[in-house]
Design a protein around this motif. Structure first.
Motif, PDB file in Angstrom:
ATOM      1  N   ILE A   3       0.910  -1.148   0.057  1.00 52.34           N
ATOM      2  CA  ILE A   3      -0.218  -0.145  -0.159  1.00 52.34           C
ATOM      3  C   ILE A   3       1.002   1.247   0.222  1.00 52.34           C
ATOM      4  O   ILE A   3       0.727   2.099  -0.943  1.00 52.34           O
ATOM      5  CB  ILE A   3      -0.991  -0.103   1.181  1.00 52.34           C
ATOM      6  CG1 ILE A   3      -2.053  -1.008   1.069  1.00 52.34           C
ATOM      7  CG2 ILE A   3      -1.818   1.329   1.399  1.00 52.34           C
ATOM      8  CD1 ILE A   3      -2.975  -1.367   2.282  1.00 52.34           C
ATOM      9  N   LYS A  28      -5.212  -2.194  -1.599  1.00 48.52           N
ATOM     10  CA  LYS A  28      -6.363  -1.894  -0.389  1.00 48.52           C
ATOM     11  C   LYS A  28      -7.324  -2.992  -0.420  1.00 48.52           C
ATOM     12  O   LYS A  28      -7.565  -3.064   0.669  1.00 48.52           O
ATOM     13  CB  LYS A  28      -7.099  -0.332  -0.707  1.00 48.52           C
ATOM     14  CG  LYS A  28      -6.371   0.734  -0.587  1.00 48.52           C
ATOM     15  CD  LYS A  28      -5.976   1.073   0.692  1.00 48.52           C
ATOM     16  CE  LYS A  28      -5.374   2.481   0.788  1.00 48.52           C
ATOM     17  NZ  LYS A  28      -5.377   3.037   2.064  1.00 48.52           N
ATOM     18  N   SER A  36     -12.028   1.835   0.552  1.00 50.38           N
ATOM     19  CA  SER A  36     -10.976   2.907   0.090  1.00 50.38           C
ATOM     20  C   SER A  36     -10.891   2.219  -1.554  1.00 50.38           C
ATOM     21  O   SER A  36     -10.753   2.877  -2.365  1.00 50.38           O
ATOM     22  CB  SER A  36      -9.860   2.853   0.677  1.00 50.38           C
ATOM     23  OG  SER A  36      -9.963   3.348   1.914  1.00 50.38           O
TER      24      SER A  36
END
Length: 75
Positions: A3, A28, A36
């Protein structure tokens, strides 16, 4: 780690590269953060449409639908 790296790539291009946004959305989603992922993949679609990168749109839309169901759609 994934991420963070994907976020850096997105930030370095000011969020204007649909492929980097797609990578961040996938990271995500893999982490379980589908909310998200949905927001980010929506941005990727918007950027791809504006940039006329239509070749990416079908895959991005498939992932968007999968994320909405809480599922992964791997490339």
């Amino acid at each position: 780690l994934a991420i963070g790296l994907a976020q850096r790539a997105v930030d370095s291009t000011r969020g204007e590269m649909p492929g980097y946004l797609d990578t961040l959305a996938m990271a995500k989603a893999v982490s379980g953060d589908f909310a998200s992922a949905q927001q980010i993949i929506a941005r990727a679609i918007e950027v791809a449409e504006v940039a006329e990168e239509s070749a990416q749109l079908p895959a991005l839309r498939e992932r968007q639908a999968a994320f909405a169901q809480g599922k992964l759609k791997l490339p």
